[in-house]
Design a protein around this motif. Structure first.
Motif: not given
Lengths: 113, 109
Positions: B1-25
Motif C-alpha cells: 500500500g501507499q504510505n506517508i510517515d511524519q511525526p505526529t507532534e514536535m515542539t520548538a523554542t522561538e528562534g530555533a531551526i526546526v526540521q520536520i521529516n517525511c518518509t514515503y512509499q
C-alpha cells in the motif's frame, strides 16, 4: 473575499438526513476536489473533477455524490448522513501551474448525530 | 500500500531551526508537497520538490531524496506564528496526492 468559498461553514444534522455542501471559486481553475479531514488521518479524496463534464471517484466516495454545475461550482452531497461522516470537509482547486498546487476553501465542519 | 510517515507532534523554542521529516512509499513519484495548516483553517501551499536537492523559499526550505523516499521541511528562526500543522503529500504515478497525517508544531514555553 476568499477565492474558494464553501457553504455552510458549520452544520449539525441528524442521521438519515440529506446534506449538501457547496463550493464556488473565482480562480478560473478547471480542476476541483472534495476532501475530508479526520483527526490523526491525512486528507482523503472523495471526488474530483477536471472539467464540467468530468467526475471521478476518489479514495472514499461511498456514501457521497457530487455535481459540477459550472466551472466555478462543485457540490458534495451526503444522501443519507451517518455519524462516521462527521468530519471537516475541504473543497480545493488547481490550475495548470508546474507544481499543480491546491488552493483550499475554508472548510465545512459537519457533525452527524 | 501507499504510505506517508511524519511525526505526529514536535515542539520548538522561538528562534530555533526546526526540521520536520517525511518518509514515503508510493506507487511512483511525481512530486512532493509541503502545506501549512493553522488550527481550524485551510491548508496553504509551502513548497514543491520533484528533483533531488534543496528548494529554498525565505525561512522555509524543503529537501528531497527520491532514492531514500525522504523529504524534510526546514524552518529557520521559528516564530509563534509558525505554530501549525505541516502536511507532507506525494503525487503518485496516477497523479493522485497521497497525504500524511501532518506534524503539529508547537512552541515550547
Amino acid at each position: 473575499d476568499a477565492d474558494v468559498t464553501q457553504t455552510p461553514r458549520n452544520r449539525i444534522t441528524k442521521t438519515g438526513k440529506r446534506i449538501m455542501l457547496e463550493c464556488s471559486q473565482t480562480k478560473g481553475h478547471d480542476r476541483m476536489y472534495w476532501y475530508r479531514q479526520d483527526p490523526g488521518l491525512g486528507l482523503r479524496l472523495i471526488y474530483y473533477s477536471f472539467d464540467v463534464k468530468d467526475i471521478n471517484k476518489g479514495e472514499i466516495s461511498d456514501g457521497y455524490s457530487v455535481s459540477r454545475q459550472a466551472q466555478a461550482k462543485f457540490s458534495l452531497s451526503l444522501e443519507s448522513a451517518i455519524p462516521n461522516q462527521t468530519a471537516l470537509y475541504f473543497c480545493a482547486t488547481s490550475g495548470t501551474s508546474d507544481t499543480g498546487e491546491l488552493f483550499f476553501g475554508e472548510g465545512s465542519r459537519l457533525t452527524v448525530l | 500500500g501507499q504510505n506517508i510517515d511524519q511525526p505526529t507532534e514536535m515542539t520548538a523554542t522561538e528562534g530555533a531551526i526546526v526540521q520536520i521529516n517525511c518518509t514515503y512509499q508510493t506507487s511512483g513519484f511525481n512530486g512532493l508537497f509541503w502545506y501549512q495548516q493553522h488550527a481550524g483553517e485551510a491548508p496553504t501551499f509551502l513548497s514543491y520538490n520533484v528533483l533531488d536537492g534543496l528548494e529554498e523559499k525565505g525561512r522555509f526550505s524543503s529537501f528531497l531524496s527520491r532514492s531514500k523516499g525522504y523529504s524534510y521541511l526546514l524552518l529557520k528562526e521559528f516564530q509563534m506564528k509558525d505554530s501549525a500543522s505541516y502536511l507532507c503529500a506525494v503525487m503518485d504515478s496516477n497523479y493522485q496526492l497521497i497525504w500524511g497525517a501532518g506534524t503539529k508544531l508547537i512552541i515550547k514555553p
